[in-house]
Design an enzyme around this catalytic site. Structure first.
Site, PDB file in Angstrom:
ATOM      1  N   ASP A 118       0.868  -1.177   0.000  1.00 27.91           N
ATOM      2  CA  ASP A 118       0.000   0.000   0.000  1.00 27.91           C
ATOM      3  C   ASP A 118       0.910   1.234   0.000  1.00 27.91           C
ATOM      4  OD1 ASP A 118      -2.319   1.660   0.500  1.00 27.91           O
ATOM      5  OD2 ASP A 118      -1.554   1.825   2.555  1.00 27.91           O
TER       6      ASP A 118
ATOM      7  N   ASP B  35      -1.546  -0.618   6.075  1.00 31.32           N
ATOM      8  CA  ASP B  35      -1.698   0.081   7.346  1.00 31.32           C
ATOM      9  C   ASP B  35      -3.143   0.173   7.829  1.00 31.32           C
ATOM     10  OD1 ASP B  35      -2.454   1.929   5.305  1.00 31.32           O
ATOM     11  OD2 ASP B  35      -2.326   3.523   6.792  1.00 31.32           O
TER      12      ASP B  35
END
Ligand code: GDP
Ligand code: CO
Length: 684
Positions: A417, A634
């Site tokens: 990500d 995250d």
């Protein structure tokens, strides 16, 4: 290996030709950091040679050679090199090709390796070349023409199909297996010294005339001496300096990085090795218009090394044949647009003197074959797919292209990500992750971005970090794969820039229409006072770049890239709790999905990061064999991506906490964003 350091090098534009290096020591022992090398010695560590050998395909051209000699050469090719036998041996009557195939099969069986063996006259291979747009080595009979150079070109194409980085050639009429082993070491040494992706290694044989009898070596020596002389003349005239740097004009034993090999023009017959040098000089010295910017930026290096083993091979030709060998070599020099009058005259004199041509005649032009680069690799492998398994030995063993690589560990792939993970949640910096990132790159581990960012945004960041792997945009809406990244063909939906795009999401226009319809229903409810409150929805697609910049805190350029959405819409929603809930529920009901990133909602057409990761993982498996996937994220938005990988990792958010969601075997990395990234991947 220890080589003599050479001070001699000629530079012409981006091309560097190094003088011949002698071998001081074939095996230089283990690493010894305490030891200082002498100034005139270049040590190439074993590990460096090992690394190159793994990426090197050795092409063995063979035409009705003594089978014992052929077997000897096989035994000399280092285990990690991939052998491609290219045979043009007879099949009618005594089936020599079959015998070669049997020998290679037994050899591979007992040495636990795999190899490829192709007959030059295999109609399926010629057809694949025609299908893929490389008809130049195919004759009127729809078969590949005779000749070692035609075989070499096919060898280059097959090495590329196998995703090798280097290709080297070794004749199979070599009586001394130790010499063949030495050639490979020379190739690997040169490539590990090379500072550019475009490099060539050429070998100068060590003759042993006293042992071998004068005549034979005098003949061979003479042809190469004459070729070198005229090549050096040409070079001297080009660079306006006298040089004798070229000693390997006829070097049959040579190797190239595939990046270089696929860019050269080849000559047929005995012209092939000389023409390679000519092609380099024509394309990359800048004297003629430069063919390729990439090469002129990165440079091109030609290494020449002299062997310690003598070269002893089948003597097929008499004096007459030797003269016929000289003509094509000199012809390609003569007919090059680089060749100036003085060199031309010298060549004519030479050829008339030995009686190859008459006064007033020119040497006949040699047939040239264009750079293999133009071949369409996905078409080639698709056309050959049905025959592919037959080209590998041992028989029945899984083909290394279509099955997991039996040998060697799994290929690792990292999916990451961006916002809040590789990029810091508040400062957007990736600096703390750079150590691990560079290490992954040096290990050739793909780094695949998987984020809600757009193609434009990700391309920018990829360039900044020199990442050339596929990437997943707009929350799994599409996968973009650099052209030629995978050697096997796959179906894709669009081509954008130099990428093949697999689309999983809904196109922006359709998505927009759906969203408008949803908003209309919601607004109607609002007007009817179904619930109290207000609702304001702003879509990034409808507001100016300046407004996006203001809303996000991004710079103008970044805001423009963020606005280039192709499969999703970002909404800023304000309103009463009931109104917002109602809206989101309608979104879900209509088959779209949304993700909340803290301030904005990203609406997509029902796709997610996990699906995209799975599709791309399958492609990696198909092309690279066994893979081991790592995912790093995250937030809740990464849950499906993390669920789709072998090793899911979560970094800390700005509150120094880990997002809450359940996933068995989830790993927790210490550190916010890029710092956590660095820590987690340091151990990989
Ligand atoms: P020389 O060594 O340069 O005199 O040339 P050779 O005739 O010995 O050939 C060099 C290598 O190419 C040997 O390994 C031959 O078996 C091989 N060879 C020769 N002709 C052909 C051909 O038409 N096709 C293929 N694939 N290999 C060939
Ligand atoms: Co030979």
């Amino acid at each position: 290996m220890r080589l003599e350091r050479t001070r001699q090098a000629e530079h012409l534009g981006s091309v560097t030709v190094f003088g011949v290096r002698r071998v001081l020591e074939l095996d230089s022992g283990p690493k010894n950091p305490q030891l200082n090398e002498a100034a005139d010695v270049q040590k190439i560590e074993r590990e460096a040679i090992d690394e190159i050998e793994k990426k090197l395909a050795i092409v063995l051209p063979v035409k009705d050679e003594d089978l014992k000699v052929f077997e000897g050469v096989l035994s000399a090719i280092p285990h990690e090199c991939f052998i491609i036998v290219l045979s043009n041996s007879q099949r009618e009557g005594v089936d020599t090709f079959r015998a070669e195939r049997d020998i290679l099969g037994r050899f591979c069986q007992s040495t636990r390796r795999q190899a490829m063996i192709v007959h030059q006259k295999d109609p399926a291979v010629a057809k694949a070349l025609l299908d893929a747009g490389y008809p130049e080595i195919v004759g009127n009979d729809k078969l590949i023409r005779n000749g070692k150079s035609e075989g070499m070109i096919l060898g280059i194409i097959l090495a590329k199909l196998l995703a090798k980085e280097y290709v080297g050639f070794i004749d199979t009429d070599n009586y001394i297996p130790g010499a063949a082993l030495e050639y490979v070491k020379h190739y690997a040494a040169a490539f590990s010294l090379s500072k550019t992706p475009f490099s060539m290694a050429r070998i100068q044989w060590r003759y042993k005339p006293k042992i071998m009898g004068e005549l034979y070596f005098k003949k061979w020596g003479r042809v190469s001496e004459i070729t070198n002389k005229h090549l050096n003349n040409l070079l001297s005239a080009m660079g306006k300096f006298e040089t004798e740097v070229i000693k390997t004009g006829n070097a049959g034993e040579h190797a190239m990085s595939l990046a270089l090999a696929e860019r050269l023009t080849y000559g047929t017959g005995y012209a092939v090795e000389t023409q390679e040098i000519i092609s380099i000089l024509e394309q990359f010295t800048g004297i003629l218009p430069v063919a390729n910017k990439d090469v002129s930026e990165k440079g091109l290096e030609v290494y020449q090394t002299e062997t310690v083993n003598p070269h002893l091979h089948a003597d097929k030709g008499d004096e007459h044949v030797v003269l016929e060998m000289m003509m094509p070599s000199l012809s390609v020099i003569y007919h090059s647009p680089l060749c100036q009058d003085k060199t031309k005259e010298a060549i004519l004199r030479e050829l008339t003197e030995v009686g190859c041509i008459k006064h007033g005649e020119e040497p006949p032009k040699v047939r040239l074959m264009p750079p293999p680069q133009k071949l369409d690799m996905p078409k080639f492998s698709a056309s050959l797919a049905a025959e592919m398994s037959k080209l590998f030995v041992p028989e029945g063993s899984p083909s290394p292209i279509t099955q997991s690589r039996v040998i060697g560990p799994a290929q690792k792939v990292v999916f990451t990500d961006l916002d809040g993970t590789l990029l810091h949640p508040s400062t957007y910096t990736y600096a703390p992750a750079l150590d691990s990132l560079r290490r992954l790159q040096s290990l050739n581990i793909p780094i695949v971005f998987c984020s809600s960012k757009t193609r434009a945004e990700q391309i920018e960041l990829r360039q900044e970090l020199s990442i050339n792997d596929p990437f997943i945009v707009e929350n799994g809406s599409a996968i973009f794969i650099p052209k030629d990244y995978f050697h096997l063909p796959f179906s894709y939906d669009r081509i954008a820039n130099d990428y093949q795009g697999i689309e999983l999401g809904m196109g922006y226009e359709v998505l927009k229409l759906k969203l408008a319809a949803i908003l209309e229903t919601v607004r109607a409810k609002l007007l009817d006072n179904v619930w109290a409150g207000s609702l304001s929805v702003r879509a990034f697609g409808d507001i100016s770049v300046e407004d996006v910049a203001r809303e996000t805190g991004l710079g103008l350029k970044a805001a423009a890239a963020a606005k280039q959405r192709e499969y999703s819409e970002t909404l800023k929603i304000h309103g009463s709790r009931q109104a917002v809930e109602y809206l989101l529920n309608e979104v879900k009901k209509s088959g779209l999905s949304y993700a909340f990133g803290g301030r904005f909602y990203t609406i997509t057409g029902g796709n997610d990061k996990g699906k995209a990761v799975k599709v791309l993982t399958e492609l990696y498996k198909l092309n690279r064999g066994q893979v081991y996937t790592v995912g790093i994220g995250d937030s809740e938005n990464d849950a499906k991506m993390l669920a789709a990988v072998d090793r899911p990792i979560l970094v800390q958010n700005r509150e120094l906490r880990w997002a809450k969601f359940k996933l068995p075997s989830l790993n927790f990395a210490r550190g916010v964003g890029p710092e956590g990234w660095n820590n987690a991947l340091a151990s990989l």
